[in-house]
Design an enzyme around this catalytic site. Structure first.
Site, PDB file in Angstrom:
ATOM      1  N   THR A  97       0.794  -1.203  -0.040  1.00 28.32           N
ATOM      2  CA  THR A  97       0.056  -0.014  -0.067  1.00 28.32           C
ATOM      3  C   THR A  97       0.975   1.218  -0.081  1.00 28.32           C
ATOM      4  OG1 THR A  97      -1.712  -1.057   1.049  1.00 28.32           O
ATOM      5  CG2 THR A  97      -1.751   1.265   1.323  1.00 28.32           C
ATOM      6  N   LYS A 172      -7.481   1.582  -2.514  1.00 26.11           N
ATOM      7  CA  LYS A 172      -7.074   1.353  -1.288  1.00 26.11           C
ATOM      8  C   LYS A 172      -7.454   2.392  -0.202  1.00 26.11           C
ATOM      9  CE  LYS A 172      -5.523  -0.968   2.220  1.00 26.11           C
ATOM     10  NZ  LYS A 172      -4.219  -1.700   2.306  1.00 26.11           N
ATOM     11  N   LYS A 247      -0.732   5.374   8.531  1.00 24.78           N
ATOM     12  CA  LYS A 247       0.021   5.422   7.251  1.00 24.78           C
ATOM     13  C   LYS A 247      -0.734   5.650   6.031  1.00 24.78           C
ATOM     14  CE  LYS A 247       2.007   2.372   3.969  1.00 24.78           C
ATOM     15  NZ  LYS A 247       2.527   1.001   3.523  1.00 24.78           N
TER      16      LYS A 247
END
Length: 298
Positions: A97, A172, A247
């Site tokens: 990611t 995502k 994050k």
């Protein structure tokens, strides 16, 4: 069955590799961690001496790395990178990611080298990686996505083609921004209910069947009791760590800034998770553990 190079064998990558091996694929594994390599060998993988050695021995390369800077280095380094070492026609699958710009830069470099590549970040956490029930959000050309699908099917239950290069990453970070915002809202609601004298189970019984229903409530309820399988019932042992949520929220804010999108709730969620993760070792707790901070616990 394909010969697969798997690079990045952490909490997610290790069990993903194990599922590929269980499906019958051959595997060459590389990681900077000796313990990770030992576990990979125990699962049936062959240890590779380097990134380049792993990539050069495989038809398919799968990576699961921490951040965009690592993906750029591992793929694009002229001397040691995957793109320079890969076999002609190899398929590259990045499950990390990372930021959309890095994903598109690496995909462009792979295309220029005559290689097929997809970005395929995952949803489902460590439990999903171990069970082989991950969801993959995939960006890339149609032919590359279809070539990657049988590999991804060995590690997950759903493969969604989001569009061109970088759109897997876009899907995502948008999804996880929603998740972070929703978890904060659910935590706030339960803590308000607590102070109003409303039992947590009663709030769950109402909201799980009413307009407040969401995944953060019905699958991952942040208070002990209503959902026995949620991390709240095991002292917030991480399924998806708060530091990883932070994050992803940071990535969403970077994307919002670069694209000119207004995401005020996403920005607030990022700030709250930053505060939470700065409290000792809180970043290692499950992201639903932010309820402790919202409750005023240190």
């Amino acid at each position: 069955m394909a010969t697969i190079a798997f690079i990045g064998l952490g909490n997610m990558g290790g069990p993903m590799l194990a599922n590929l091996i269980k499906a019958g694929h051959g595997a060459h594994a590389f990681d900077l961690s000796e313990n990770a390599l030992v576990r990979a060998e125990a699962a049936g993988a062959t240890r590779a001496a380097s990134v380049a050695a792993a990539a050069g021995a495989a038809d398919v390369v799968v990576t699961m790395l921490p951040a965009g800077q690592h993906v750029r280095a591992v793929y694009m380094d002229e001397a040691t990178g995957i793109i320079g070492a890969a076999r002609p026609g190899a398929l590259l699958i990045d499950c990390s990611t990372i930021d959309v710009d890095s994903a598109r830069a690496v995909a462009g470099a792979a295309t220029d080298a005559g290689l097929r590549m997809v970005d395929a970040p995952v949803s489902g956490g460590v439990g999903g990686a171990e069970a082989g029930t991950l969801t993959f959000m995939v960006g890339g050309p149609d032919d590359a996505v279809e070539a990657a699908r049988p590999i991804l099917d060995c590690m997950g239950k759903a493969v969604v083609h989001a569009g061109g290069p970088g759109t897997g990453q876009a899907a995502k970070i948008c999804n996880n921004m929603m998740l972070g915002i929703q978890m904060v809202s659910v935590c706030e609601a339960f803590m308000l209910a607590k102070r109003l004298g409303l039992d947590a189970q009663k709030l769950f019984d109402v909201s799980s069947k009413a307009s407040g229903q969401c995944w953060s409530l019905t699958t991952y309820c942040p208070v002990p009791g209503p959902v026995p399988t949620s991390p709240a019932n095991r002292d917030y042992q991480a399924g998806f760590a708060a530091a990883m949520m932070l994050k992803d929220l940071k990535l969403a804010q970077q994307a919002a800034a670069s694209s000119g999108a207004a995401t005020p709730m996403g920005s607030m969620a990022e700030s709250l998770y930053a505060l939470f993760c700065n409290q000792g070792d809180a970043g290692a707790l499950d992201f639903s553990g932010i309820i402790r901070m919202i409750d005023g616990q240190s």
